[in-house]
Scaffold this motif. Structure first.
Motif: not given
Length: 367
Positions: A323-331
């Protein structure tokens, strides 16, 4: 009698954590610049933060929390706090302060009780978006109540009505970068990871695991500075070595001002000081509120920045590497979005919090 002796004196009472002591220190420096003398009242835990505290003397008081139902512990807490009140009363009688200011935490309780019984003007400052247990007890009785957030949960209606929102004082090093532009995000991307004093292990291990899952091109641009507990530093470094990411690890960064100035994104807890510094610095963040924080205050602190559009909030139960990887990639893949979040953070900043609190303290101290 010297001029120093003639200067008005304030006793600042703070619990033994950075969240209580840092605002107290900021106020102490501001009041000293205005000609005040300062005495710090805390307990043994506060000694960790008190070595550089600007004061002419320190009152080390006995204090203990009443949390829990164990009768033996409750009895010990009662005796400890009674001892602290008596010592504080003696000190107040000798020092004759013009005002006593409490910053919450149970070590501040004996000093404020002593001040109230001696009819010394009093102020309490609540750093969080929730009025803490000690401050809830004291709020109806003190002369002035101030807070760091526009909302003040768990406060009585009458206390909420008279509360003055002054903001949370931040360190001078953070104020110095308050007007700096958001850094250019076309090249290397700098990620700052802070852990907080409690529960740092979760962030320390989850962040590098998430970074490992990011696309290779994005990992190649990352420059990470992360606070990590000493006992797991080697484990965290091994995870970053696997991700092939440039990283700097340390248990504590003393140069937080320059770290924030360089950061494109911050990951951290949602303590009151952290939230205030993110706003003043104007930096977007992913906040993970400490689940065991008293009265869930970190979640409400984080909500203030989330509603402003400055931060994303992830609960501990949702903080998986995936989940954190997904948010980091998006941001990190949206440089304009990051810049917009940075502006939103500055939009809720209260850069003059220390001066506003000092003004209130001086108002309370007037005859």
């Amino acid at each position: 009698m010297t001029k120093a002796d003639e200067a008005p004196l304030a006793i600042l009472a703070a619990g033994g954590t950075g969240g209580h002591m840092f605002p107290a220190e900021a106020l102490a420096r501001e009041l000293m610049a205005r000609g005040w003398r300062i005495v710090l009242a805390t307990d043994r835990r506060g000694e960790v933060y008190a070595s550089n505290f600007p004061c002419e003397t320190r009152l080390d008081l006995d204090a203990a929390t009443f949390r829990g139902l164990n009768p033996v512990r409750l009895a010990r807490a009662l005796v400890s706090n009674a001892s602290g009140v008596m010592r504080a009363r003696r000190a107040i009688s000798e020092l004759r302060p013009r005002v006593v200011v409490g910053f919450g935490g149970y070590p501040s309780l004996p000093t404020l009780i002593a001040a109230l019984s001696a009819r010394v003007p009093s102020v309490i400052h609540e750093q969080n978006a929730v009025l803490g247990r000690t401050n809830r007890l004291l709020a109806p009785h003190v002369g002035h109540l101030a807070s760091g957030f526009p909302v003040l949960e768990r406060a009585r209606p009458a206390d909420r009505q008279r509360n003055e929102v002054v903001g949370n004082p931040v360190r001078a090093a953070v104020l110095e970068i308050a007007d700096l532009d958001y850094p250019d995000a076309s090249g290397p991307l700098r990620l700052l990871v802070t852990g907080g004093s409690q529960g740092a292990r979760l962030l320390s291990l989850t962040v590098p695991k998430a970074v490992t899952l990011l696309p290779e091109a994005l990992r190649a641009r990352l420059r990470i500075a992360q606070q990590t507990r000493p006992e797991i530093l080697d484990e965290v470094r091994a995870l970053y070595d696997k991700a092939r990411v440039e990283v700097e690890l340390a248990p504590f960064f003393s140069d937080m001002g320059s770290r924030l100035a360089e950061a494109h994104l911050v990951i951290g807890r949602a303590g009151a000081s952290t939230c205030a510094e993110l706003a003043v610095a104007g930096r977007p963040a992913i906040l993970v509120p400490l689940a065991i924080a008293a009265d869930d205050h970190q979640r409400l602190n984080a909500e203030h920045l989330r509603q402003a559009g400055a931060a994303e909030v992830i609960s501990e139960s949702d903080l998986t590497p995936e989940h954190l990887a997904g948010r980091l990639e998006a941001l990190l893949g949206d440089s304009e979005g990051l810049r917009a979040r940075a502006l939103s953070a500055r939009g809720v900043a209260m850069k003059d919090a220390t001066a506003r609190l000092a003004d209130l303290v001086e108002k309370a101290a007037r005859p």
